[in-house]
Motif scaffolding. Sequence first.
Motif, PDB file in Angstrom:
ATOM      1  N   ARG A   8      -5.873  -0.904 -13.176  1.00  0.00           N
ATOM      2  CA  ARG A   8      -5.622  -2.108 -13.858  1.00  0.00           C
ATOM      3  C   ARG A   8      -5.961  -1.981 -15.322  1.00  0.00           C
ATOM      4  O   ARG A   8      -5.036  -2.517 -16.095  1.00  0.00           O
ATOM      5  N   THR A  58       1.073   2.507  -0.477  1.00  0.00           N
ATOM      6  CA  THR A  58       2.483   2.316  -0.915  1.00  0.00           C
ATOM      7  C   THR A  58       3.191   3.361  -1.437  1.00  0.00           C
ATOM      8  O   THR A  58       2.551   3.736  -2.592  1.00  0.00           O
ATOM      9  N   LYS A  90       9.181   1.607  -0.012  1.00  0.00           N
ATOM     10  CA  LYS A  90      10.007   0.944  -0.900  1.00  0.00           C
ATOM     11  C   LYS A  90      10.997   1.746  -1.580  1.00  0.00           C
ATOM     12  O   LYS A  90      10.431   3.006  -1.944  1.00  0.00           O
ATOM     13  N   TYR A 106      12.317   2.537 -14.059  1.00  0.00           N
ATOM     14  CA  TYR A 106      11.744   2.222 -12.789  1.00  0.00           C
ATOM     15  C   TYR A 106      10.419   2.793 -12.640  1.00  0.00           C
ATOM     16  O   TYR A 106       9.507   2.235 -11.937  1.00  0.00           O
ATOM     17  N   THR A 109       7.857   0.449 -14.008  1.00  0.00           N
ATOM     18  CA  THR A 109       7.603  -0.611 -13.423  1.00  0.00           C
ATOM     19  C   THR A 109       6.901  -0.493 -12.012  1.00  0.00           C
ATOM     20  O   THR A 109       5.842  -1.046 -11.808  1.00  0.00           O
ATOM     21  N   LEU A 110       7.042   0.713 -11.447  1.00  0.00           N
ATOM     22  CA  LEU A 110       6.169   1.214 -10.415  1.00  0.00           C
ATOM     23  C   LEU A 110       4.658   1.214 -10.816  1.00  0.00           C
ATOM     24  O   LEU A 110       3.738   1.342 -10.004  1.00  0.00           O
ATOM     25  N   GLN A 112       3.242  -0.275 -13.201  1.00  0.00           N
ATOM     26  CA  GLN A 112       2.698  -1.783 -13.315  1.00  0.00           C
ATOM     27  C   GLN A 112       2.345  -2.195 -12.101  1.00  0.00           C
ATOM     28  O   GLN A 112       1.470  -2.951 -11.986  1.00  0.00           O
ATOM     29  N   GLN A 113       3.104  -1.826 -10.974  1.00  0.00           N
ATOM     30  CA  GLN A 113       2.914  -2.568  -9.557  1.00  0.00           C
ATOM     31  C   GLN A 113       1.665  -1.862  -8.804  1.00  0.00           C
ATOM     32  O   GLN A 113       1.442  -2.206  -7.961  1.00  0.00           O
ATOM     33  N   GLN A 114       1.309  -0.636  -9.509  1.00  0.00           N
ATOM     34  CA  GLN A 114       0.341   0.103  -8.914  1.00  0.00           C
ATOM     35  C   GLN A 114       0.479   0.665  -7.592  1.00  0.00           C
ATOM     36  O   GLN A 114      -0.327   0.660  -6.678  1.00  0.00           O
ATOM     37  N   VAL A 115       1.635   1.288  -7.561  1.00  0.00           N
ATOM     38  CA  VAL A 115       1.956   1.946  -6.129  1.00  0.00           C
ATOM     39  C   VAL A 115       0.945   3.172  -5.988  1.00  0.00           C
ATOM     40  O   VAL A 115       0.453   3.517  -7.032  1.00  0.00           O
TER      41      VAL A 115
END
Length: 360
Positions: A8, A58, A90, A106, A109-110, A112-115
């Motif tokens: 983060r 994830t 996903k 993409y 974005t992934l 940022q989503q911390q997959v």
Amino acid sequence: MSRTLTRRATVVVAVTAAVALGATACGGTTKNSSKDSGSGAKATASADPDAATKKGLTVAFLPKQVNNPYFTIADGGGKQALDALGSSYKEVGTSSGTDTAGQVSYVNTLTQQQVDAIAVSAQDPGALCTSLNQARKNGIKVVTYDSDTKPECRDLFVSQAGSEDLGRTEVQLLAEQIGYKGEIAILSAAQTATNQNTWIDFMKDELKDPKYKDVKLVKVAYGNDDAQQSFQQTQGLLQQYPDLKGIISPTTVGIKAAAQYLAGSKYKGKVKLTGLGTPNDMRAYVKNGTVEAFELWDPAKLGSLASYAAVALASGQISGAEGQTFKAGDMGSYTIGKDGVVVLGKPTVFTKDNIDQFKF
């Protein structure tokens, strides 16, 4: 918890840097950054093959093109494996097979989503490098499948089959059908597709063998994994080369479109067609005599293997170094080869005699 906090803290900087470089093709990492982040080619990070398989991870799949039947099957196999492993699946992606900027977006974005891991089929070998390496610096494992990036931009590449096997057998299949004589063409996907270009290089090398002295490759055309474009390219090839004897299309979209054109034309049964296709797409064309033989691996198993590799990486069981092994459920154990490549297995040749045995 510490891993999440670290990610983060750094993710905003990482994504900002990736966006700044955007969709431009990068030259890969420098020697120092490659060493810091590790890579499929030079992975040296420690790994514990006996480490417990983590659950609740994830894993995001980013295919070359969503709603492409091939990737629908492949990514579905990835989901099944993740379900069995107790992790989440996903899928994200663009509707175009040539939207490299979309793929970069993409990945950002992934990040940022911390997959925990990304499984990506790259439209271009270099365009994703910056964004993928930023993701890796944030602790996200990167597995490429079907189409690779540069080795320094990922942790592992899950290859459908040996690239040399695929390239050479495509030529062998077509040459046998045309009696080792005549003009042939290749109908590929995107001009930048890593897997396509590697296979085509081996096709050209195979054609140097003296037994193909009467076989002439006249053109490599590109349908961009778009059905309409591939249909039109097939039509254009036959208009430009009226004596064409055969076409190789190493793309599931391309071979289906080419078969559709040939089936409704005067060239049906006269111009031979082979390549890579799914049995469900090609069944009718095999049975009506448009296509004699084509080949493919099981795309569901490819996606499944990508999931097992991603989870093994995220669990610390492997790092991507040559010689390491990991388990892939019922498919058994796999060993990582040179440059961080794992090979699914040899392709299957489909003909009218066996096609009904396969339902994908």
